[in-house]
Design a protein around this motif. Structure first.
Motif, mmCIF file in Angstrom:
data_model
loop_
_atom_site.group_PDB
_atom_site.id
_atom_site.type_symbol
_atom_site.label_atom_id
_atom_site.label_comp_id
_atom_site.label_asym_id
_atom_site.label_seq_id
_atom_site.Cartn_x
_atom_site.Cartn_y
_atom_site.Cartn_z
ATOM 1 N N ARG A 30 0.836 -1.215 0.000
ATOM 2 C CA ARG A 30 0.000 0.000 0.000
ATOM 3 C C ARG A 30 0.866 1.258 0.000
ATOM 4 O O ARG A 30 0.536 2.250 -0.662
ATOM 5 C CB ARG A 30 -0.923 -0.013 1.212
ATOM 6 N N ALA A 89 -7.321 -6.870 3.514
ATOM 7 C CA ALA A 89 -7.963 -5.833 2.694
ATOM 8 C C ALA A 89 -8.494 -4.678 3.535
ATOM 9 O O ALA A 89 -9.097 -3.747 2.985
ATOM 10 C CB ALA A 89 -9.106 -6.441 1.881
ATOM 11 N N TRP A 104 -8.517 -1.022 2.313
ATOM 12 C CA TRP A 104 -8.481 -1.052 0.856
ATOM 13 C C TRP A 104 -9.917 -1.161 0.326
ATOM 14 O O TRP A 104 -10.849 -1.452 1.067
ATOM 15 C CB TRP A 104 -7.720 -2.274 0.347
ATOM 16 N N LEU A 117 -11.787 -3.800 -1.589
ATOM 17 C CA LEU A 117 -11.686 -5.180 -2.033
ATOM 18 C C LEU A 117 -12.635 -5.387 -3.205
ATOM 19 O O LEU A 117 -13.851 -5.359 -3.044
ATOM 20 C CB LEU A 117 -12.042 -6.134 -0.878
ATOM 21 N N GLN A 147 -7.539 -5.886 -5.100
ATOM 22 C CA GLN A 147 -7.907 -4.793 -4.206
ATOM 23 C C GLN A 147 -7.200 -3.511 -4.649
ATOM 24 O O GLN A 147 -6.141 -3.550 -5.245
ATOM 25 C CB GLN A 147 -7.609 -5.131 -2.755
ATOM 26 N N THR A 148 -7.831 -2.385 -4.336
ATOM 27 C CA THR A 148 -7.364 -1.097 -4.804
ATOM 28 C C THR A 148 -7.029 -0.204 -3.631
ATOM 29 O O THR A 148 -7.777 -0.114 -2.655
ATOM 30 C CB THR A 148 -8.446 -0.422 -5.679
ATOM 31 N N SER A 149 -5.907 0.503 -3.748
ATOM 32 C CA SER A 149 -5.508 1.474 -2.746
ATOM 33 C C SER A 149 -6.450 2.671 -2.771
ATOM 34 O O SER A 149 -6.832 3.129 -3.848
ATOM 35 C CB SER A 149 -4.081 1.931 -3.019
ATOM 36 N N PRO A 150 -6.844 3.185 -1.612
ATOM 37 C CA PRO A 150 -7.758 4.340 -1.610
ATOM 38 C C PRO A 150 -7.094 5.574 -2.221
ATOM 39 O O PRO A 150 -5.886 5.756 -2.136
ATOM 40 C CB PRO A 150 -8.059 4.562 -0.128
#
Length: 221
Positions: free
Chosen positions: A141, A192, A195, A197, A217-220
């Motif tokens: 992250r 997650a 994040w 998910l 999953q994506t980083s905010p």
């Protein structure tokens, strides 16, 4: 890290170095199905540079490079990365690939917010404790840019080898010389935390077959 964890980590490092040396190109030249999927996800997210953790001899890293991404490939086996660089030259993509010997138990050797996407095929289910996994995902992250994508795969507790062989605690079982941390679903969810998910996709791979999850999953932002 406990003394047992240190001994297990060193034994696995030696095992993988020996395995790559004795079986060059052991997984073949074709990319894994998760890498093909990840390339589509990364492209849709506008990613340009990809960090692959546990790249081995490089079938997936080289695929990303052929698809036009700039790739940073890490592994704790120098033998595997030697093969990766040699193949990158043969395929004419060496300018898009850099390598670094690195143990993911240590902080990632990259600045904050420096990569668009991270890929790890079965790296997180190596002989890493739950604490080490949380530290690693925090590092992923850290190096991801806001909105960056992390795609990883892990064998889970529904796999036929779960509970077989030598148990090391923390859902880590060693079979045929390979130590695997088999994931329960709540571990995926806890990794997650913080994040977005996006997907937990079940699939099978290999002749056993191995049973895995592909997690996106994506980083905010």
């Amino acid at each position: 890290m406990s003394e047992h964890e240190r001994e297990l980590a060193e034994a696995q490092r030696e095992h993988w170095q020996r395995t790559h040396g004795e079986h060059p190109g052991m997984y073949g030249e074709e990319p894994s199905e998760p890498a093909v999927h990840a390339a589509e996800v990364f492209r849709a997210a506008g990613a340009v540079d990809v960090l692959e953790l546990g790249a081995g001899h490089g079938r997936d890293a080289l695929y990303f490079a052929r698809e036009g991404f700039t790739v940073r490939a890490t592994d704790f086996s120098p033998a595997g990365l030697d093969q990766l660089r040699e193949t990158a030259r043969a395929q004419g993509v060496e300018e898009r690939v850099t390598t670094a010997v690195h143990d993911v138990r240590e902080p990632l050797p990259l600045p904050d917010a420096s990569v668009d996407a991270v890929f790890a095929h079965m790296l997180l289910c190596m002989a890493l404790s739950t604490g080490e996994l949380h530290a690693l995902v925090a590092e992923v992250r850290r190096v991801l840019r806001p909105g960056g994508v992390f795609v990883y795969t892990v064998r889970h507790t529904g796999d036929a080898h779960y509970g077989a062989g030598t148990g090391h605690g923390d859902d880590i079982w060693e079979h045929g010389g390979f130590a695997v941390h088999f994931f329960p679903r709540d571990l995926v969810d806890s990794l997650a935390d913080g994040w977005l998910l996006r997907e937990v996709h079940a699939f099978e791979e290999g002749g056993l077959p191995r049973r895995l999850w592909r997690v996106t999953q994506t980083s905010p932002r």
